[in-house]
Design a protein around this motif. Structure first.
Motif, PDB file in Angstrom:
ATOM      1  N   TYR A 102       0.721  -1.142   0.078  1.00 25.39           N
ATOM      2  CA  TYR A 102      -0.068  -0.025   0.136  1.00 25.39           C
ATOM      3  C   TYR A 102       0.877   1.272  -0.255  1.00 25.39           C
ATOM      4  CZ  TYR A 102      -4.767   2.103   1.256  1.00 25.39           C
ATOM      5  OH  TYR A 102      -5.969   2.782   1.111  1.00 25.39           O
ATOM      6  N   THR A 103       1.786   1.437   0.849  1.00 22.62           N
ATOM      7  CA  THR A 103       2.850   2.153   0.986  1.00 22.62           C
ATOM      8  C   THR A 103       3.273   2.586  -0.335  1.00 22.62           C
ATOM      9  OG1 THR A 103       3.185   1.934   3.429  1.00 22.62           O
ATOM     10  CG2 THR A 103       4.707   3.038   2.107  1.00 22.62           C
TER      11      THR A 103
ATOM     12  N   LEU B  94       1.197   4.167  -2.747  1.00 20.96           N
ATOM     13  CA  LEU B  94       1.355   5.792  -2.508  1.00 20.96           C
ATOM     14  C   LEU B  94       2.551   6.506  -3.071  1.00 20.96           C
ATOM     15  CD1 LEU B  94      -0.280   5.531   0.740  1.00 20.96           C
ATOM     16  CD2 LEU B  94      -1.206   6.663  -0.806  1.00 20.96           C
ATOM     17  N   ARG B  95       3.688   5.645  -2.577  1.00 17.51           N
ATOM     18  CA  ARG B  95       5.027   6.521  -3.032  1.00 17.51           C
ATOM     19  C   ARG B  95       5.123   6.675  -4.558  1.00 17.51           C
ATOM     20  NH1 ARG B  95       6.431   9.128   1.124  1.00 17.51           N
ATOM     21  NH2 ARG B  95       6.232   8.121   2.956  1.00 17.51           N
TER      22      ARG B  95
END
Lengths: 408, 408
Positions: free
Chosen positions: B56-57, B60-61
């Motif tokens: 998920y991170t 986003l990144r």
């Protein structure tokens, strides 16, 4: 099974905005470079600010991945309360704020809560594509007033007054009047005076006023935005807003409804919308914490939104200048949001309608726009002014060449 | 304005599961420690696995924050196709998979697409709370067959056959038959043979079959889960599923609908659901990429889901043993999902109904459960078996003491 299993109401459900997406995707698969001017998505060209991504990541790392409070996590609700206190001097309680998965979900809940089959609601043309769909999904019908292109897309107030009088005379009346400010697809920021008259009309006819203000922070130099919440105190009204545009966070799907008043109608509506929220459990949880944090970070937000608005205004200015060279179209200059909505002078072109115009433009020039008839305004098309200036300018030049080539 | 501005249909919209949340929150604000056994949310006690948070991170990144493909990002669609190929030997095309904001959104879209006012749909009792709401929201009515408590909550097939025959005799017929497997609130995993009979009945009466299989990976030792997709080939059917339970990612709000067949009815439905998706633009974008990545990571998923299921099974076993000591309740042992749905022997207790029982239990023992009448089964209550064993055991002991105290 019957000839078609689908419901009657479902035939109204479609989106003109995304109807060319599959064709555009096909073109891309064949190696073509399509410029997408059809999606009102700032994050496509302006990455979501880093401080918001960091807040989202932090929410994930700290375990914000459960279902959450159905009406919105309290941190986000409180941030919205604070936003409206600071920005509009509005005193909201936590119960007045309900978080939804985008304004789209809010519209579905509101229409389901208000519309029985045969009920009518009043919107203004050109309208955002979902408005009539959300009414018709529940068997309702829409009446349409007009934004007047000859008057810089301001509200045609006499016509609206007549519609309200006539439409509200029946036994059942009109369920609500929905306006959009700043407007999609025209980019109009309504003057305070016009808004005062609309509020007065809604009050006089005792009709619930709903104002979709998702673009409230995207306003250009000369214009001044007024929220309905600054004028409508004392009568039932709803404000729709969200994080998608001002926080450049479209893919998060965070919207909200405000029902600021404490009268019986407002209370009924906010309690019922909360029920709708409980039935679907919650909106995306970490995204809510991310936006709560972003809203509380005023300095970063002011800086990033100013950059975004300045960039959009430059793109719009240049696009308008280039469009002025095209004698087959004519566009009112927008003073907010990020849309340009030119009228197509069909008499000068060899196209049957705006649908054919938009499709040919995509096919021949690889520029994807949206037909005006999708917004209730035939002989127009909508361009999104979010691409970088060079790409946008090049697209307008292609549109100009395209019109030249197809003019009669 | 009229006496009430709300629509007739909206009066059916409420959630028994969350109706005590505000009261529980009040208790917490007064310093009480409430044990929440009312939310089917594994992430409350078992943190979403780190490899999913990392994915998920990463999404986003890498800028996955725009609106995305309305029917689901292709990466997630392809992951779902692959999941069903591996797990159920089912051949799906990309068009057969539609991603929604949880199964909740899928139910709204499906019912809007299929139900006109006066239409009927068939569900089985006890039912998940949203099923009747989603039908009634669109003016439809529900017929209810039964899961038979005396037969370990298996489907009461004779009654179902009669209902289908009678209900489908009219001019309009029944729009669909919806089953849940594994079941919420009973935890039943349907035997393959029973499922074959249901598929046979739907086929015989030419009724669309919908199977909500959100718990398909939460199955205990002895039981074997069969998906409708293993049996229903050749007739129109839909499968509902999502990431919330098996991927322990409730707050992401990622669900999906499968329409695996290519007949006219299936094609109509999948095209129309895609229209609904376009109108609301997209589901949360980074969450979709996170789940796409998680689904493709078979080894990590197998490990974490096995741990989760083993933990739940231990909790359920212990809870069932302790419940056995309580002569005022009687529960069929679940073999999947994470619910225990005891019958309350009201004749032995001084309560008017299950609502009063559940409210008093929360007030006196600080244990929040859900009344059975919310699932169409009065004189029952639902407990979620996700709390750690010691907390769950303690809660059951409190329930036992509570029943003792209130027995007559």
């Amino acid at each position: 099974m019957p000839a078609s299993i689908l419901s009657d109401a479902s035939r109204y459900v479609f989106s003109a905005i995304r109807e060319e997406d599959d064709f555009a995707e096909d073109l891309r698969r064949h190696g073509k470079k399509v410029v997408k001017l059809s999606s009102g998505d700032p994050a496509l060209y302006y990455p979501t600010p880093k401080y918001i991504i960091d807040a989202y990541t932090e929410a994930l790392r700290s375990g914000r991945t459960t279902y959450s409070r159905s009406q919105g996590v309290i941190e986000l609700v409180d941030a919205v309360v604070e936003r409206y206190r600071k920005r509009y001097s509005l005193a909201l309680s936590e119960e007045d704020v309900i978080v939804t998965s985008g304004v789209a979900e809010a519209l579905t809940f509101i229409n389901s809560a208000l519309i029985d089959p045969g009920d009518r609601a009043l919107i203004l043309r050109p309208y955002y594509t979902q408005y009539p769909v959300a009414i018709q999904m529940f068997g309702g019908r829409f009446l349409a007033g007009d934004y007047d292109e000859e008057d810089d897309w301001n509200i045609e107030l006499d016509g609206l007054a007549k519609l309200l009088k006539k439409g509200n005379a029946g036994r059942k009346g009109i369920k609500y009047l929905l306006i959009t400010n700043p407007n999609n697809p025209t980019g109009t920021v309504l003057p305070r005076k016009a808004l005062e008259e609309v509020v007065g009309l809604a009050n006089e006819h005792r009709i619930l006023l709903i104002s979709d203000e998702i673009y409230d922070e995207i306003v250009f130099g000369g214009a001044r935005f007024t929220s309905v919440c600054e004028l409508a105190g004392g009568m039932p009204y709803l404000v729709l807003n969200g994080a998608s545009k001002a926080f450049d966070a479209t893919g998060f799907r965070i919207g909200y409804v405000l029902a600021p008043e404490g009268d019986r109608t407002s209370n009924e509506i906010k309690r019922k919308i909360a029920d709708y929220c409980r039935v679907r459990l919650s909106a995306n949880t970490p995204a809510q914490y991310a936006i709560a944090s972003a809203m509380a970070n005023g300095a970063e937000h002011e800086r990033t939104v100013r950059e975004l608005v300045n960039a959009i205004e430059r793109v719009v200015d240049s696009a308008m200048k280039l469009l002025g060279e095209n004698e087959c179209v004519r566009a009112v200059k927008p003073n907010g949001a990020f849309y340009i909505f030119p009228k197509i002078r069909m008499d000068r072109l060899r196209f049957k309608d705006d649908r054919e115009f938009v499709h040919a433009l995509l096919k021949e020039e690889l520029v994807q726009t949206t037909r005006g008839s999708g917004f209730g305004a035939p002989d127009h098309f909508r361009m999104v002014a979010l691409a970088p200036k060079d790409i946008m300018d090049d697209s307008i030049r292609r549109i100009n060449g395209f019109c030249d080539r197809h003019s009669r």
